[in-house]
Design a protein around this motif. Structure first.
Motif, short mmCIF file in Angstrom:
data_model
loop_
_atom_site.label_atom_id
_atom_site.label_comp_id
_atom_site.label_asym_id
_atom_site.label_seq_id
_atom_site.Cartn_x
_atom_site.Cartn_y
_atom_site.Cartn_z
N CYS A 75 2.91 -20.96 48.47
CA CYS A 75 1.48 -20.77 48.23
C CYS A 75 0.75 -22.08 48.45
N CYS A 89 2.54 -16.39 44.73
CA CYS A 89 1.20 -16.16 45.27
C CYS A 89 0.19 -16.11 44.14
N CYS A 98 1.11 -15.67 52.76
CA CYS A 98 0.96 -14.92 51.50
C CYS A 98 2.26 -14.25 51.06
#
Length: 363
Positions: A267, A335, A227
């Motif tokens: 991501c 993200c 993340c």
């Protein structure tokens, strides 16, 4: 639309299944907002077996059994054993407090290749304050000792919060001292009980990722960032002078234990990774609460390959703001969960990235 900005992904590399929402801890940053008892609508043993059959019909991903606390589900070892028998590489993410030598033996018998335990502070005072339960640190350390004695590999996960940011060097040392096989650093995403005011600032975020990179250059442990997709941009910016870092980023397709630490891009939401909830809802990741489908209603393969949400996430040309102009978009992507959590738009630019793309800078 630029065809080079479309990511083809016909099979997942990692699937996380939320086995239950029951948990014996009350963590301040819990994605699941876990509770004391299982939810009445959790997938049954038979439904999970059918889900596994559907997964292996077109893929062989790493199957991560998460929670809540997986060990609070009575059939968890039967399910793990079934997944292993079907050819999946199975991992589990318990909180460590319920692990005993007997549990370790059951985990090994079920074919678990690794477990991951979150330790968010190097002391009981720090960790227990985040976990919401006195004694959680001592119980987790005891559980990890049982894993070490029983020959079951474990990784430590640490979530970066305002409260833990300064403890990262100590956590890295602790991971080595405890005999972890890897250390995974998680950047907080504001969802569940996690709050925006627990996050570090964008500038601190960048500094943390730079610290992780420099630490990984000499670390005896493989390090992975979760993340924090712009970490891949930092790797790319430094790689020209540093070369490849085998304990930091591993090539996709690496077999065995090393594959559990593989990093292919930033991501992964909907791009090689997805999350399946306790009731069968499929999401791009556990932190992005936008529904792609439910395995009780349609086959998992159809959801993963054909969901409009997943197909949009794989089309990087649809990203907004500076992410849509960034030269690192293919390896980073920003993200999507953090963009959604802060702006309400999962295609918005990554709100915690300080980098200014070259194309935008020229304008």
């Amino acid at each position: 639309m630029n065809p080079h900005l479309k990511l083809e992904n016909r099979a997942p590399h990692v699937i996380a299944w939320e086995s239950t929402v029951a948990c014996n801890l009350v963590c301040v940053h819990c994605r699941a907002s876990a509770q004391c008892e299982p939810a009445p609508d959790e997938l049954t043993t038979e439904e999970v077996r059918a889900l596994i059959d559907g997964i292996v019909s077109f893929s062989r991903p790493i199957f991560v059994i998460s929670g809540g606390e997986p060990l609070m589900r009575s059939d968890i070892f039967d399910i793990a054993g079934y997944a292993t028998a079907q050819g999946l590489r199975v991992a589990m993410s318990p909180n460590g407090t319920l692990i005993t030598p007997q549990v370790v033996e059951k985990m090994k018998a079920a074919g678990l290749q690794r477990i991951s335990v979150s330790i968010d502070g190097p002391t009981a005072e720090k960790h227990d304050a985040i976990r919401g339960q006195p004694g959680a640190f001592a119980a987790a350390i005891q559980g990890l000792a049982a894993c070490r004695a029983g020959g079951l590999g474990f990784q430590l996960n640490t979530t970066v919060l305002r409260q833990t940011m300064d403890d990262l060097p100590a956590m890295h040392r602790l991971a080595s001292e405890l005999g972890a096989v890897a250390w995974h650093v998680f950047m907080l995403v504001p969802t569940g009980r996690g709050r925006v005011d627990d996050e570090v600032s964008p500038q601190q975020y960048e500094a943390v990722l730079e610290w992780v990179y420099q630490t990984a250059r000499t670390s005896p442990l493989p390090i992975r960032v979760t993340c924090g997709p712009h970490f891949m941009r930092i790797v790319a910016q430094n790689r020209r002078q540093d070369g490849d870092l085998p304990n930091l980023v591993r090539k996709r397709g690496h077999e065995g234990q090393q594959g559990l630490d593989a990093m292919s891009r930033g991501c992964l939401a909907g791009v090689g990774y997805c999350f399946i909830s306790h009731k069968g809802d499929v999401y791009p990741c556990g932190y992005l609460p936008i529904l792609a489908g439910n395995v009780r209603e349609q086959p998992f393969q159809d959801i993963y390959q054909q969901s409009p949400l997943f197909r949009t996430l794989r089309d990087l040309g649809q990203l907004h703001g500076k992410c849509g102009h960034c030269e690192f978009v293919r390896i980073c992507g920003g993200c999507r969960a953090r963009a959604y959590g802060i702006t309400g738009d999962y295609l918005a630019e990554e709100p915690y990235c300080v980098y200014q793309p070259k194309e935008r800078a020229k304008r």
